[in-house]
Design a protein around this motif. Structure first.
Motif, PDB file in Angstrom:
ATOM      1  N   GLU A  48      43.547 -23.260  69.090  1.00 39.63           N
ATOM      2  CA  GLU A  48      44.753 -24.072  69.226  1.00 39.63           C
ATOM      3  C   GLU A  48      45.766 -23.746  68.145  1.00 39.63           C
ATOM      4  O   GLU A  48      46.976 -23.701  68.401  1.00 39.63           O
ATOM      5  CB  GLU A  48      44.380 -25.552  69.196  1.00 39.63           C
ATOM      6  CG  GLU A  48      43.702 -25.966  70.502  1.00 39.63           C
ATOM      7  CD  GLU A  48      43.520 -27.471  70.603  1.00 39.63           C
ATOM      8  OE1 GLU A  48      43.590 -28.150  69.551  1.00 39.63           O
ATOM      9  OE2 GLU A  48      43.315 -27.951  71.729  1.00 39.63           O
ATOM     10  N   SER A  49      45.254 -23.540  66.900  1.00 41.67           N
ATOM     11  CA  SER A  49      46.250 -23.261  65.851  1.00 41.67           C
ATOM     12  C   SER A  49      46.912 -21.898  66.106  1.00 41.67           C
ATOM     13  O   SER A  49      48.100 -21.714  65.861  1.00 41.67           O
ATOM     14  CB  SER A  49      45.629 -23.321  64.461  1.00 41.67           C
ATOM     15  OG  SER A  49      44.537 -22.436  64.396  1.00 41.67           O
ATOM     16  N   PHE A  76      49.558 -22.647  68.632  1.00 40.31           N
ATOM     17  CA  PHE A  76      50.649 -23.391  68.037  1.00 40.31           C
ATOM     18  C   PHE A  76      51.526 -22.463  67.202  1.00 40.31           C
ATOM     19  O   PHE A  76      52.773 -22.492  67.304  1.00 40.31           O
ATOM     20  CB  PHE A  76      50.054 -24.497  67.143  1.00 40.31           C
ATOM     21  CG  PHE A  76      51.036 -25.547  66.786  1.00 40.31           C
ATOM     22  CD1 PHE A  76      51.363 -26.553  67.705  1.00 40.31           C
ATOM     23  CD2 PHE A  76      51.684 -25.542  65.548  1.00 40.31           C
ATOM     24  CE1 PHE A  76      52.287 -27.519  67.365  1.00 40.31           C
ATOM     25  CE2 PHE A  76      52.599 -26.517  65.222  1.00 40.31           C
ATOM     26  CZ  PHE A  76      52.901 -27.523  66.128  1.00 40.31           C
ATOM     27  N   GLU A 127      55.455 -21.640  67.616  1.00 38.65           N
ATOM     28  CA  GLU A 127      56.433 -21.813  66.534  1.00 38.65           C
ATOM     29  C   GLU A 127      57.298 -20.571  66.381  1.00 38.65           C
ATOM     30  O   GLU A 127      58.534 -20.645  66.277  1.00 38.65           O
ATOM     31  CB  GLU A 127      55.695 -22.109  65.214  1.00 38.65           C
ATOM     32  CG  GLU A 127      55.604 -23.592  64.949  1.00 38.65           C
ATOM     33  CD  GLU A 127      54.851 -23.883  63.660  1.00 38.65           C
ATOM     34  OE1 GLU A 127      54.998 -25.005  63.149  1.00 38.65           O
ATOM     35  OE2 GLU A 127      54.106 -23.004  63.160  1.00 38.65           O
ATOM     36  N   LEU A 187      56.934 -26.765  72.484  1.00 35.74           N
ATOM     37  CA  LEU A 187      56.214 -26.937  71.218  1.00 35.74           C
ATOM     38  C   LEU A 187      55.881 -28.405  70.991  1.00 35.74           C
ATOM     39  O   LEU A 187      54.727 -28.765  70.629  1.00 35.74           O
ATOM     40  CB  LEU A 187      57.062 -26.402  70.061  1.00 35.74           C
ATOM     41  CG  LEU A 187      56.437 -26.597  68.665  1.00 35.74           C
ATOM     42  CD1 LEU A 187      55.148 -25.792  68.530  1.00 35.74           C
ATOM     43  CD2 LEU A 187      57.418 -26.200  67.571  1.00 35.74           C
ATOM     44  N   GLU A 233      53.058 -29.410  73.184  1.00 40.52           N
ATOM     45  CA  GLU A 233      51.783 -28.886  72.675  1.00 40.52           C
ATOM     46  C   GLU A 233      51.279 -29.739  71.515  1.00 40.52           C
ATOM     47  O   GLU A 233      50.099 -30.115  71.442  1.00 40.52           O
ATOM     48  CB  GLU A 233      51.976 -27.429  72.216  1.00 40.52           C
ATOM     49  CG  GLU A 233      50.709 -26.781  71.687  1.00 40.52           C
ATOM     50  CD  GLU A 233      49.653 -26.598  72.771  1.00 40.52           C
ATOM     51  OE1 GLU A 233      50.002 -26.456  73.952  1.00 40.52           O
ATOM     52  OE2 GLU A 233      48.417 -26.648  72.432  1.00 40.52           O
ATOM     53  N   ARG A 234      52.220 -30.119  70.585  1.00 35.67           N
ATOM     54  CA  ARG A 234      51.831 -30.931  69.442  1.00 35.67           C
ATOM     55  C   ARG A 234      51.247 -32.263  69.908  1.00 35.67           C
ATOM     56  O   ARG A 234      50.199 -32.717  69.438  1.00 35.67           O
ATOM     57  CB  ARG A 234      53.043 -31.162  68.547  1.00 35.67           C
ATOM     58  CG  ARG A 234      52.682 -31.949  67.279  1.00 35.67           C
ATOM     59  CD  ARG A 234      53.874 -32.268  66.416  1.00 35.67           C
ATOM     60  NE  ARG A 234      54.464 -31.081  65.802  1.00 35.67           N
ATOM     61  CZ  ARG A 234      55.779 -30.809  65.791  1.00 35.67           C
ATOM     62  NH1 ARG A 234      56.634 -31.608  66.403  1.00 35.67           N
ATOM     63  NH2 ARG A 234      56.239 -29.727  65.209  1.00 35.67           N
ATOM     64  N   GLN A 263      47.759 -31.741  71.361  1.00 35.14           N
ATOM     65  CA  GLN A 263      46.735 -31.448  70.340  1.00 35.14           C
ATOM     66  C   GLN A 263      46.414 -32.686  69.535  1.00 35.14           C
ATOM     67  O   GLN A 263      45.231 -32.989  69.247  1.00 35.14           O
ATOM     68  CB  GLN A 263      47.226 -30.332  69.413  1.00 35.14           C
ATOM     69  CG  GLN A 263      47.134 -28.989  70.092  1.00 35.14           C
ATOM     70  CD  GLN A 263      47.224 -27.845  69.111  1.00 35.14           C
ATOM     71  OE1 GLN A 263      47.171 -28.038  67.910  1.00 35.14           O
ATOM     72  NE2 GLN A 263      47.384 -26.643  69.656  1.00 35.14           N
TER      73      GLN A 263
END
Ligand SMILES: Cc1cc2nc3c(=O)[nH]c(=O)nc-3n(C[C@H](O)[C@H](O)[C@H](O)COP(=O)(O)O)c2cc1C
Ligand code: FES
Lengths: 298, 602
Positions: free
Chosen positions: A43-44, A47, A51, A64, A67-68, A71
Motif C-alpha cells: 500500500e505504501s 500511495f 503522490e 490520492l 486512496e488515503r 487505507q
C-alpha cells in the motif's frame, strides 16, 4: 479422576475450550501480523506512486484522497479487530489457567493437597460446631442398656465380693461407663450389697457414672507433664471444645476430657491419650489438632 | 565399609526395635512395618525382633543391630531410614538379591551414624534384659539364665537358703520405704499357711515409670521374682496388682503368666516338684492410695481402697486376713539376679546402708529423659548431668523432685547427696520409688508445692480428718499465694498444718503429704515470701502474678498473634505487636511461638 462432582465437572471442558481459543487466537494474530507487513509494503508503494503522479497531474488529487481514505479505514478496522482478539485471548488464557489450577486444588491426580494447616489452620483446629452426637457403642445417653452382658460377666467372674472390681472393670470396658441399671443387676447377681457397689464405683477414679463422649481423651496431669505445661493444654482443650464449667464433656458429647495422673510416657511430656493412641510433646495447638485428627477418623 | 558382605553367615545377627509403650508413642509401629518388609525382602525375616525399652525413651524409636559383640544403635529412626540401615548390616539370601542390595547401597544417602549404647552408671541389674530380649518370649528369657533361680529354689534344701541370701545381700524394698526384703520374707515364713504374695505394680508416683518399663520389657523376670517369693515364704497364691493406666504392662504380664504355666514354672506341679503355685493379674482402678499395701489389699478384696492401721502388718494379717507379702516390682526384679550371682556380688555395689542399684525415671526439664540404673551411692548431680545431659542450654538447674507426692525437693546445692536411703532422708526428701523430676529456673516452687498438695488432697481417701481437711486448708493457702492474695501469717499456718497432717494421719499418704511443702519452704523460702509480700512470682510461672509484654525486638512476624488462643494480640504485620492484658490468659503460647525472644514475662 477424583473430582468429578460439583464445580469440578465443568473444569475440563472449560480448560479445553479456552485452551483451543488461546491457540486459535494466537495463530490469527500472528497471521494477521504477517499479512499486515506485506500489505503495508504494498500500500505504501501504491500511495507513493500516487503522490508522485499528483505532483505532475493535479487532477489525480481526488484519487490520492480516496486512496488515503480507504487505507486509513482499513488500518482502523484492523486495529479494532486486533484489540478484540487480544482481549479475548487474555480472557481465554485466564480461563485456561483457572481451570487447570482449580482442577489441581480439587484433588486431580498427581496433585498434592495443601499441606496441613499451620498454627492458624482453623480448618483443622476448628472444633467448635457441635454436630449431632456420634453415639459411642451402647452408651447412647438415655437409652436403657442391654443387661445380658452383666449376666455373662458375673457368670465368668463369680459372685464373690472379691470379684466386684474386676466385674465393674469389665462393665466399664463394655458400656464405657457404669449405667445405673447394670449396677443394680450386679447387686442382684452377686454377694455385694448396693452400698458396697456404690462405694466401690465412687471410690475409684477410673469408674465413670455418666456416659462418655465419642472420644475419650486422657490428659496427663502428672508431675513431669505439669512442669512441661499440661495445665495450659487442658485449659485450651476445654476452651476450644467449649466445655461448660463443672462438666468433662462438650455439649455434643463428642469428646470427654479425663485428667489422669501419669500415663507412664513422662519423657514425652506433656502427654495425652486419645482413645488408645498416645500423643506426646503437646502444645495447646497440637493438642487441638490431635483431637481434630481423631474426629476425622483414622 | 563392606564388612556386611564379608561377615561369615554364621554370626547371628539381630535387628532390635524398642516397642514399649514409650516406643510406640514415639512412632515405632511404622518403623516395625518397614523392618519387617525389609527383612522379608532380604529373605531373612528372623533377624528382626521387637524388644522392650532399654531406658533411652528420649531418642526413640531405637533400632539396635547386634552381631556378636558388635552393636550399632540408631536413634530417632524413621521408616525411610530403615532400608538404609538394613542394607548396611543384613546380607540378603541369594546372589541376585545381594547384587541388588549392593547396587542400591551405592545410591544410599549418607548413612545414619550409629550411637553409643544404653545408659547406666555402675551396673545393670534390674534393666539387664530390658531392650535386649523379646518380652514375649519365654525361651529368650531362659537363654539368659531366666528361671534358673526358681528351679534352684524347688530343691527344699536350697529353699531355706533363699531368705538368708537375700538378707545377706542387703536388698531393701524399692517401693519407697526401704524395708529389708529378707526380713520381711523371714517374718512371713514363720506365719501359718495359707499365705499370699503380691507384686505391687501400682506405681502411683506421677512422673515415674520404672515399674511400667520393667513389667513391659522383662515381664518374666518379675514373674520369677514373685514365684520365688511365694516358694520362699510358703505361699501358693499370688497377685500382680498393676495400675490400669498401663495396659501394655497388664497384657505382657498376663501373657508371661500363661507362658510360664505352659512351661511348667507355675501351676499345680511346678517342674515336677509337687509345689503348687498360682499367680494372677489384677488391674487397679485409678486410686493413688492403693499403692499403700493395706489399701492395695482392701482393693484386692473388692472393697474401697482404704488403708488401715498397722500393726498388724500384712505379713501377719493381709489378704483375706492371712499373712501376705507385698513387694514392689523393682524389688522382685532384683531377686533372680541376686540368687544367680550370689549375695556378695550384690552387696559389693552401693553404700553402707543401701546395696545394689536403683532405677530412676528421669523426667522434667532434663535433656535426655528416660530410665537410668545407677549403683547406690552415686550422687544425684551425676545422674542429672552425666546421664540426663543436664537442663536445656541457657537454663539453670534448680532442683530435683524425688519420691513424688510423698517426697520432696532437693535443691541444686545439695545435688551432691548420694543416692542412699538415709542420706536422702536427711535432706527431707526421700529415695521414693525412683521418680526423679528435674526443675529449672522457670519452675516455681510454690506452684510445685501446690501441685503436689492438690494431688494428695484429691487422692486422700478421707479416712483421717487431718489428711482430708488439713490438706485442703494447706491447698487453700497455696492457692492464695499463687493468686497473689496471701495473708499475713500464711507461711506459719502452712508449716503448722503440715506438722499436724504428718503426725495425725494413719497411712503413709497423709504422713508424707506435707513433705513437698516442707522441703520447698526449707530450701526456697524466699520464693514463698516473694509471693506473699511482693505479690511476685520470681520464676514467672504463677499466672495471676505475671504479665506478658512484647518488647522492641519484635519484628512483626505475627506468629504470636497466630498462636494466641484468645485473640489477645492484634494481627499487625511488620509492626511491634501488643498484648491486651485484660484478654490474656497467660497460656504462654506467644512466648513459645516467638522466634526473637520478644515476649517477656514479668
Ligand atoms: C501413699 C502410698 C503410696 C504407695 N505407692 C506405692 C507404689 O505405687 N508402688 C509401690 O511399690 N509401693 C508403694 N507404696 C509402698 C507400699 O506401701 C509398700 O511399702 C511397698 O509396696 C512394699 O514393697 P517393698 O518392700 O518391695 O518396697 C506406697 C505407700 C504409700 C504410703
Ligand atoms: S507425668 Fe505425664 S506421662 Fe508421666
Amino acid at each position: 479422576m477424583s473430582a468429578r462432582r460439583g464445580p469440578g465437572r465443568w473444569l475440563r471442558p472449560l480448560a479445553a475450550v479456552s485452551g483451543g481459543l488461546v491457540v486459535v487466537l494466537t495463530a490469527l494474530l500472528i497471521a494477521d501480523g504477517v499479512a499486515e507487513r506485506l500489505r503495508v509494503a504494498r500500500e505504501s508503494d501504491r500511495f507513493e506512486a500516487l503522490e508522485q503522479a499528483v505532483l505532475s497531474d493535479a487532477s489525480r488529487a481526488e484519487e490520492l484522497a480516496g486512496e488515503r481514505e480507504v487505507q486509513t479505514a482499513r488500518t482502523m478496522a484492523r486495529q479494532e479487530r486486533n484489540r478484540a482478539f487480544a482481549w479475548t485471548l487474555l480472557a481465554a488464557s485466564a480461563a485456561f489457567l483457572a481451570a487447570v489450577e482449580g482442577g489441581r486444588l480439587l484433588g486431580a491426580p498427581g496433585a498434592a493437597r495443601p499441606a496441613s494447616a499451620g498454627p492458624q489452620g482453623e480448618a483443622l483446629v476448628q472444633l467448635r460446631p457441635p454436630r449431632a452426637v456420634a453415639a459411642g457403642p451402647p452408651a447412647a445417653a438415655g437409652a436403657e442398656p442391654e443387661l445380658a452382658f452383666v449376666d455373662e460377666v458375673v457368670a465368668a467372674r463369680g459372685a464373690s465380693r472379691e470379684a466386684a472390681i474386676p466385674i465393674l472393670q469389665a462393665l466399664q470396658n463394655h458400656y464405657r461407663y457404669l449405667p445405673e441399671a447394670a449396677l443394680r443387676r450386679v447387686c442382684e447377681l452377686t454377694e455385694s450389697t448396693p452400698a458396697e457397689i456404690a462405694g466401690v464405683a465412687s471410690f475409684y477414679a477410673r469408674f465413670r457414672r455418666t456416659p462418655v463422649g465419642a472420644h475419650l481423651v486422657q490428659v496427663c496431669q502428672g508431675t513431669a507433664c505439669h512442669v512441661a505445661g499440661s495445665g495450659p493444654v487442658l485449659d485450651e482443650l476445654r476452651r476450644r471444645l467449649e466445655i461448660p464449667p463443672g462438666s468433662d464433656s462438650d455439649v455434643g458429647l463428642r469428646f470427654t476430657l479425663d485428667p489422669v495422673n501419669c500415663l507412664g510416657c513422662c519423657s514425652l511430656a506433656p502427654v495425652m491419650m486419645v482413645d488408645d493412641r498416645v500423643a506426646g510433646r503437646l502444645t495447646p495447638t497440637s493438642a487441638c489438632q490431635a483431637l481434630a485428627a481423631a474426629e476425622a477418623g483414622p | 565399609m563392606t564388612a556386611p558382605l564379608e561377615r561369615p553367615a554364621a554370626t547371628p545377627l539381630e535387628v532390635r526395635l524398642g516397642m514399649g509403650s514409650c516406643g510406640i508413642a514415639n512412632g515405632a509401629e511404622p518403623v516395625w512395618e518397614a523392618l519387617r518388609s525389609g527383612a522379608r525382602e532380604a529373605g531373612r525375616e528372623g533377624v528382626v525382633k521387637a524388644v522392650g525399652c532399654g531406658g533411652s525413651c528420649h531418642r526413640e524409636p531405637l533400632v539396635e543391630v547386634v552381631a556378636g559383640e558388635d552393636r550399632s544403635l540408631y536413634t530417632h529412626v524413621t521408616p525411610e531410614m530403615v532400608p538404609v540401615i538394613l542394607r548396611r548390616h543384613v546380607v540378603p539370601r541369594g546372589w541376585p538379591a545381594r547384587l541388588r542390595w549392593a547396587a542400591r547401597r551405592l545410591r544410599d544417602p549418607e548413612e545414619p551414624r550409629p550411637e553409643s549404647g544404653p545408659r547406666s552408671l555402675g551396673a545393670r541389674i534390674v534393666l539387664e534384659n530390658c531392650g535386649e530380649i523379646d518380652p514375649r518370649s519365654l525361651e529368650e528369657y531362659r537363654r539368659r539364665g531366666g528361671y534358673a533361680a526358681l528351679e534352684a529354689c524347688l530343691d527344699p534344701a536350697r529353699r531355706d537358703g533363699v531368705i538368708a541370701t537375700l538378707t545377706e545381700s542387703g536388698l531393701r524394698g524399692r517401693g519407697g520405704a526401704g524395708f529389708p526384703t529378707g526380713r520381711k520374707w523371714a517374718l512371713a515364713r514363720r506365719q501359718p499357711a495359707p499365705k499370699y504374695v503380691v507384686c505391687n505394680g501400682d506405681e502411683g508416683d506421677p512422673g515415674a515409670f520404672m515399674d511400667r518399663l520393667v513389667l513391659e520389657s522383662d515381664p518374666h523376670r518379675v514373674v520369677e521374682g514373685l514365684a520365688i517369693a511365694a516358694l520362699a515364704v510358703g505361699a501358693e497364691e499370688g497377685f500382680f496388682y498393676i495400675r490400669s493406666e498401663y495396659p501394655q504392662a497388664v497384657r505382657r504380664i498376663a501373657e508371661a503368666l500363661r507362658q510360664a504355666e505352659a512351661g511348667g514354672f507355675l501351676g499345680d506341679d511346678v517342674r515336677g516338684s509337687g509345689e503348687r503355685l498360682r499367680l494372677a493379674v489384677r488391674e487397679g482402678a485409678g486410686a493413688f492410695v492403693c499403692g499403700e499395701e493395706t489399701a492395695l489389699i482392701a482393693s484386692l478384696e473388692g472393697r474401697r481402697g482404704m488403708p488401715r492401721l498397722r500393726p498388724p502388718y500384712p505379713v501377719e494379717s493381709g489378704f483375706r486376713g492371712r499373712p501376705t507379702v507385698v513387694n514392689n516390682v523393682e524389688t522382685l526384679a532384683n531377686v533372680p539376679w541376686i540368687l544367680r550371682h550370689g549375695a556378695a556380688a550384690f552387696a559389693r555395689l552401693g553404700s553402707a546402708g543401701s546395696k545394689g542399684t536403683k532405677v530412676f525415671a528421669l523426667a522434667g526439664k532434663v535433656r535426655h529423659g528416660g530410665l537410668v540404673e545407677v549403683a547406690m551411692g552415686i550422687t544425684v548431680a551425676r545422674i542429672v548431668e552425666e546421664l540426663g545431659g543436664g537442663v536445656a542450654p541457657g537454663r539453670r538447674f534448680k532442683a530435683v523432685l524425688l519420691g513424688g507426692p510423698s517426697g520432696g525437693c532437693l535443691p541444686a546445692e545439695l545435688a551432691h547427696t548420694p543416692v542412699d536411703f538415709e542420706a536422702l532422708a536427711r535432706t527431707g526428701a526421700i529415695m521414693g520409688s525412683g521418680g526423679l523430676v528435674v526443675l529449672d529456673d522457670r519452675d516455681c516452687m510454690v506452684d510445685i508445692a501446690r501441685y503436689f498438695l492438690r494431688f494428695t488432697c484429691g487422692e486422700s481417701c478421707g479416712k483421717c480428718t487431718f489428711c482430708r481437711i488439713g490438706t485442703r486448708r494447706m491447698l487453700e493457702i497455696l492457692d492464695r499465694l499463687c493468686e497473689g492474695e496471701g495473708r499475713q501469717g500464711d507461711l506459719e499456718a502452712l508449716a503448722e498444718l503440715a506438722d499436724r497432717v504428718g503426725r495425725t494421719s494413719l497411712c503413709g499418704l497423709g504422713q508424707t503429704a506435707p513433705n513437698p511443702v516442707l522441703t520447698a519452704l526449707r530450701y526456697f523460702r524466699d520464693e514463698f515470701e516473694a509471693h506473699l509480700h511482693e505479690r511476685r512470682c520470681p520464676a514467672g510461672k504463677c499466672a495471676a502474678l505475671v504479665t506478658y509484654t512484647i518488647n522492641d525486638r519484635c519484628i512483626g512476624c505475627t506468629l504470636c498473634a497466630q498462636a494466641c488462643p484468645v485473640d489477645a494480640i492484634a494481627y499487625r504485620p511488620y509492626e511491634i505487636h501488643e498484648i491486651d492484658d485484660a484478654a490474656c490468659v497467660r497460656c504462654d503460647a506467644c512466648r513459645e511461638a516467638c522466634l526473637d525472644d520478644a515476649v517477656e514475662v514479668h
